[in-house]
Enzyme design. Structure first.
Site, PDB file in Angstrom:
ATOM      1  N   SER A  13       0.912  -1.173  -0.461  1.00 57.26           N
ATOM      2  CA  SER A  13       0.083   0.076  -0.011  1.00 57.26           C
ATOM      3  C   SER A  13       0.856   1.489  -0.198  1.00 57.26           C
ATOM      4  O   SER A  13       0.639   2.516  -0.372  1.00 57.26           O
ATOM      5  CB  SER A  13      -1.174   0.351   1.215  1.00 57.26           C
ATOM      6  OG  SER A  13      -0.189   0.437   2.167  1.00 57.26           O
ATOM      7  N   HIS A 113       9.581   2.851   8.671  1.00 58.91           N
ATOM      8  CA  HIS A 113       9.411   1.505   9.689  1.00 58.91           C
ATOM      9  C   HIS A 113       8.542   2.456  10.548  1.00 58.91           C
ATOM     10  O   HIS A 113       8.049   3.702  10.803  1.00 58.91           O
ATOM     11  CB  HIS A 113      10.510   1.650  10.290  1.00 58.91           C
ATOM     12  CG  HIS A 113      10.381   1.231  11.802  1.00 58.91           C
ATOM     13  ND1 HIS A 113      11.075  -0.187  11.146  1.00 58.91           N
ATOM     14  CD2 HIS A 113      10.139   1.465  12.588  1.00 58.91           C
ATOM     15  CE1 HIS A 113      11.192  -0.818  12.576  1.00 58.91           C
ATOM     16  NE2 HIS A 113      10.177   0.223  13.374  1.00 58.91           N
ATOM     17  N   GLU A 147      23.039  -0.596  10.160  1.00 58.98           N
ATOM     18  CA  GLU A 147      22.298  -1.207  11.484  1.00 58.98           C
ATOM     19  C   GLU A 147      20.987  -0.790  11.064  1.00 58.98           C
ATOM     20  O   GLU A 147      20.318   0.400  10.546  1.00 58.98           O
ATOM     21  CB  GLU A 147      22.857   0.453  12.575  1.00 58.98           C
ATOM     22  CG  GLU A 147      23.152  -0.490  14.175  1.00 58.98           C
ATOM     23  CD  GLU A 147      23.489   0.477  14.739  1.00 58.98           C
ATOM     24  OE1 GLU A 147      22.381   0.239  15.986  1.00 58.98           O
ATOM     25  OE2 GLU A 147      23.690   1.265  14.864  1.00 58.98           O
ATOM     26  N   LEU A 148      19.865  -2.086  11.363  1.00 61.73           N
ATOM     27  CA  LEU A 148      18.649  -1.666  11.319  1.00 61.73           C
ATOM     28  C   LEU A 148      17.962  -0.974  11.968  1.00 61.73           C
ATOM     29  O   LEU A 148      17.841  -0.813  13.252  1.00 61.73           O
ATOM     30  CB  LEU A 148      18.499  -3.685  12.231  1.00 61.73           C
ATOM     31  CG  LEU A 148      16.608  -3.198  11.573  1.00 61.73           C
ATOM     32  CD1 LEU A 148      16.251  -4.083  10.569  1.00 61.73           C
ATOM     33  CD2 LEU A 148      16.078  -4.817  12.915  1.00 61.73           C
ATOM     34  N   ASP A 149      17.331  -0.401  10.433  1.00 63.85           N
ATOM     35  CA  ASP A 149      16.469   0.644  11.793  1.00 63.85           C
ATOM     36  C   ASP A 149      16.926   1.512  11.892  1.00 63.85           C
ATOM     37  O   ASP A 149      16.251   2.604  12.859  1.00 63.85           O
ATOM     38  CB  ASP A 149      15.053   0.250  12.526  1.00 63.85           C
ATOM     39  CG  ASP A 149      14.022  -0.658  11.710  1.00 63.85           C
ATOM     40  OD1 ASP A 149      14.321  -0.875  10.822  1.00 63.85           O
ATOM     41  OD2 ASP A 149      14.239  -1.787  12.149  1.00 63.85           O
TER      42      ASP A 149
END
Ligand code: GAR
Length: 192
Positions: A13, A113, A147-149
Protein backbone atom coordinates in the site's frame (compact mmCIF):
# COMPACT_ATOMS: atom_id res chain seq x y z
CA UNK A 1 16.08 9.83 -15.79
CA UNK A 2 15.31 9.81 -12.10
CA UNK A 3 14.29 6.19 -11.87
CA UNK A 4 12.70 4.97 -8.66
CA UNK A 5 12.76 1.28 -7.78
CA UNK A 6 10.43 0.09 -5.01
CA UNK A 7 10.92 -3.14 -3.07
CA UNK A 8 7.92 -4.82 -1.43
CA UNK A 9 7.05 -8.07 0.32
CA UNK A 10 3.32 -7.76 0.89
CA UNK A 11 0.28 -5.62 0.30
CA UNK A 12 2.32 -2.77 -1.12
CA UNK A 13 0.00 0.00 0.00
CA UNK A 14 2.92 2.40 0.53
CA UNK A 15 4.22 1.55 -2.94
CA UNK A 16 0.73 2.24 -4.34
CA UNK A 17 0.62 5.59 -2.51
CA UNK A 18 3.96 6.55 -4.09
CA UNK A 19 2.80 5.48 -7.56
CA UNK A 20 -0.42 7.48 -7.13
CA UNK A 21 1.54 10.54 -6.03
CA UNK A 22 3.94 10.20 -8.95
CA UNK A 23 1.03 10.17 -11.39
CA UNK A 24 -1.24 12.76 -9.81
CA UNK A 25 1.58 15.18 -9.01
CA UNK A 26 3.22 14.74 -12.42
CA UNK A 27 6.63 13.70 -11.17
CA UNK A 28 7.63 12.74 -14.72
CA UNK A 29 7.15 16.22 -16.17
CA UNK A 30 8.30 18.07 -13.05
CA UNK A 31 11.35 16.01 -12.17
CA UNK A 32 11.78 13.50 -14.97
CA UNK A 33 11.09 10.88 -12.31
CA UNK A 34 9.18 7.65 -12.62
CA UNK A 35 8.62 4.45 -10.73
CA UNK A 36 10.59 2.20 -13.05
CA UNK A 37 10.12 -1.11 -11.27
CA UNK A 38 8.52 -2.86 -8.33
CA UNK A 39 10.45 -5.86 -7.06
CA UNK A 40 9.14 -8.38 -4.51
CA UNK A 41 10.79 -11.29 -2.70
CA UNK A 42 7.40 -13.01 -2.63
CA UNK A 43 5.46 -14.04 -5.75
CA UNK A 44 2.17 -13.71 -3.84
CA UNK A 45 2.72 -10.09 -2.77
CA UNK A 46 -0.60 -8.39 -3.48
CA UNK A 47 1.18 -5.17 -4.46
CA UNK A 48 2.48 -6.84 -7.62
CA UNK A 49 -1.04 -6.92 -9.03
CA UNK A 50 -1.42 -3.15 -8.59
CA UNK A 51 2.00 -2.49 -10.14
CA UNK A 52 1.19 -4.63 -13.18
CA UNK A 53 -2.13 -2.86 -13.61
CA UNK A 54 -0.20 0.41 -13.73
CA UNK A 55 2.11 -1.04 -16.38
CA UNK A 56 5.12 -0.84 -14.10
CA UNK A 57 7.90 -3.43 -14.59
CA UNK A 58 7.73 -6.07 -11.89
CA UNK A 59 10.12 -8.79 -10.83
CA UNK A 60 10.02 -11.51 -8.19
CA UNK A 61 13.21 -12.77 -6.56
CA UNK A 62 12.55 -15.55 -4.09
CA UNK A 63 15.03 -15.30 -1.24
CA UNK A 64 14.48 -19.00 -0.50
CA UNK A 65 15.91 -19.88 -3.92
CA UNK A 66 19.28 -18.41 -2.92
CA UNK A 67 21.86 -20.19 -0.82
CA UNK A 68 22.83 -17.22 1.32
CA UNK A 69 21.83 -13.69 2.17
CA UNK A 70 24.81 -12.49 0.14
CA UNK A 71 23.70 -14.49 -2.92
CA UNK A 72 20.15 -13.16 -2.66
CA UNK A 73 21.34 -9.58 -2.27
CA UNK A 74 23.70 -9.94 -5.25
CA UNK A 75 20.80 -11.11 -7.43
CA UNK A 76 18.61 -8.35 -6.07
CA UNK A 77 21.25 -5.70 -6.80
CA UNK A 78 21.59 -6.97 -10.37
CA UNK A 79 17.83 -6.73 -10.88
CA UNK A 80 17.61 -3.27 -9.32
CA UNK A 81 20.61 -1.93 -11.24
CA UNK A 82 19.05 -2.81 -14.61
CA UNK A 83 16.90 0.26 -13.93
CA UNK A 84 19.79 2.58 -12.96
CA UNK A 85 17.84 3.96 -10.00
CA UNK A 86 18.37 7.38 -8.48
CA UNK A 87 16.37 6.15 -5.49
CA UNK A 88 15.64 2.71 -4.04
CA UNK A 89 12.57 2.70 -1.81
CA UNK A 90 11.91 -0.07 0.72
CA UNK A 91 8.15 -0.29 1.25
CA UNK A 92 7.26 -3.16 3.55
CA UNK A 93 10.26 -5.11 2.28
CA UNK A 94 10.68 -7.64 5.07
CA UNK A 95 14.28 -8.76 4.50
CA UNK A 96 17.37 -7.64 6.35
CA UNK A 97 19.88 -6.38 3.82
CA UNK A 98 23.61 -7.13 3.86
CA UNK A 99 26.14 -4.35 4.51
CA UNK A 100 27.32 -4.80 0.91
CA UNK A 101 23.84 -4.03 -0.39
CA UNK A 102 23.41 -1.02 1.86
CA UNK A 103 26.83 0.34 0.88
CA UNK A 104 26.10 -0.13 -2.83
CA UNK A 105 23.03 2.15 -2.56
CA UNK A 106 24.46 4.56 -0.02
CA UNK A 107 22.74 7.95 -0.27
CA UNK A 108 19.87 6.63 -2.39
CA UNK A 109 18.24 3.99 -0.16
CA UNK A 110 15.30 4.79 2.13
CA UNK A 111 12.81 2.89 4.28
CA UNK A 112 9.61 3.46 6.19
CA UNK A 113 9.33 1.96 9.65
CA UNK A 114 6.06 1.73 11.60
CA UNK A 115 7.21 3.36 14.83
CA UNK A 116 8.53 6.64 16.13
CA UNK A 117 12.20 5.74 15.87
CA UNK A 118 14.43 5.45 17.83
CA UNK A 119 11.62 3.73 19.77
CA UNK A 120 10.77 0.19 18.70
CA UNK A 121 13.14 -0.81 15.92
CA UNK A 122 12.47 -4.32 14.61
CA UNK A 123 9.17 -6.18 14.38
CA UNK A 124 5.84 -6.08 16.22
CA UNK A 125 6.09 -2.35 16.76
CA UNK A 126 2.40 -1.67 17.42
CA UNK A 127 1.88 -4.36 20.06
CA UNK A 128 5.11 -3.28 21.75
CA UNK A 129 3.99 0.37 21.85
CA UNK A 130 0.62 -0.64 23.34
CA UNK A 131 2.27 -2.96 25.89
CA UNK A 132 4.70 -0.21 26.91
CA UNK A 133 1.77 2.09 27.69
CA UNK A 134 2.74 4.67 25.06
CA UNK A 135 0.18 7.41 24.41
CA UNK A 136 1.47 8.00 20.90
CA UNK A 137 2.74 5.89 18.04
CA UNK A 138 3.71 6.72 14.49
CA UNK A 139 6.00 6.09 11.59
CA UNK A 140 9.43 7.18 10.40
CA UNK A 141 10.93 7.59 6.93
CA UNK A 142 14.68 7.19 7.21
CA UNK A 143 17.82 6.64 5.21
CA UNK A 144 19.06 3.09 5.40
CA UNK A 145 22.41 2.37 6.99
CA UNK A 146 24.01 -0.95 7.88
CA UNK A 147 22.45 -0.87 11.36
CA UNK A 148 18.78 -2.00 11.31
CA UNK A 149 16.24 0.84 11.48
CA UNK A 150 18.90 3.51 11.90
CA UNK A 151 19.99 6.28 9.56
CA UNK A 152 18.96 9.90 9.19
CA UNK A 153 15.26 10.55 9.74
CA UNK A 154 13.61 12.26 6.78
CA UNK A 155 10.10 12.56 8.21
CA UNK A 156 7.88 11.27 10.99
CA UNK A 157 4.15 11.32 11.72
CA UNK A 158 2.45 10.84 15.08
CA UNK A 159 -0.91 9.25 15.92
CA UNK A 160 -2.57 8.77 19.31
CA UNK A 161 -2.91 5.35 20.93
CA UNK A 162 -6.51 5.20 22.11
CA UNK A 163 -8.00 3.14 24.96
CA UNK A 164 -8.89 -0.33 23.72
CA UNK A 165 -6.64 -0.16 20.66
CA UNK A 166 -5.50 -3.49 19.31
CA UNK A 167 -2.27 -3.77 17.34
CA UNK A 168 -4.37 -4.16 14.20
CA UNK A 169 -6.42 -1.00 14.80
CA UNK A 170 -3.28 0.97 15.64
CA UNK A 171 -1.47 -0.39 12.57
CA UNK A 172 -4.24 0.90 10.32
CA UNK A 173 -4.13 4.34 11.96
CA UNK A 174 -0.36 4.50 11.49
CA UNK A 175 -0.52 3.15 7.93
CA UNK A 176 -2.82 5.97 6.82
CA UNK A 177 -0.11 8.40 7.95
CA UNK A 178 2.58 6.37 6.18
CA UNK A 179 0.67 6.93 2.95
CA UNK A 180 0.97 10.69 3.48
CA UNK A 181 4.58 11.04 4.58
CA UNK A 182 6.27 8.45 2.35
CA UNK A 183 5.28 9.94 -1.05
CA UNK A 184 6.11 13.40 0.34
CA UNK A 185 9.59 12.29 1.45
CA UNK A 186 10.26 10.62 -1.90
CA UNK A 187 9.17 13.75 -3.76
CA UNK A 188 11.50 15.92 -1.66
CA UNK A 189 14.44 13.67 -2.52
CA UNK A 190 13.82 13.48 -6.25
CA UNK A 191 13.05 17.21 -6.48
CA UNK A 192 16.57 18.17 -5.43
C1 GAR B 1 4.08 -0.82 6.70
O1 GAR B 1 3.39 -0.54 7.90
C2 GAR B 1 5.56 -0.58 6.88
O2 GAR B 1 5.86 0.51 7.70
C3 GAR B 1 5.98 -1.87 7.53
O3 GAR B 1 5.25 -2.87 6.88
C4 GAR B 1 4.03 -2.32 6.39
C5 GAR B 1 3.95 -2.58 4.92
O4 GAR B 1 2.69 -2.25 4.40
N1 GAR B 1 7.38 -2.06 7.39
C6 GAR B 1 8.12 -2.74 8.26
O5 GAR B 1 7.66 -3.28 9.25
C7 GAR B 1 9.59 -2.81 7.93
N2 GAR B 1 10.32 -3.52 8.92
P1 GAR B 1 2.49 -2.08 2.84
O6 GAR B 1 3.07 -3.33 2.17
O7 GAR B 1 1.02 -2.03 2.65
O8 GAR B 1 3.19 -0.84 2.39
Amino acid sequence: ANNIVILISGSGSNMAAIVEAAQSRHWSTRYGARVAAVISNRADAAGLVFARERRIDTAVLDHKAHASREAFDAALMAEIDRHRPALVVLAGFMRILTPGFVQHYEGRLINIHPSLLPAFPGLNTHQRAIDAGCRFAGCTVHRVTAELDHGEYLDQAVVPILPGDTAQVLAARVLSQEHLIYPRAVERLIAR
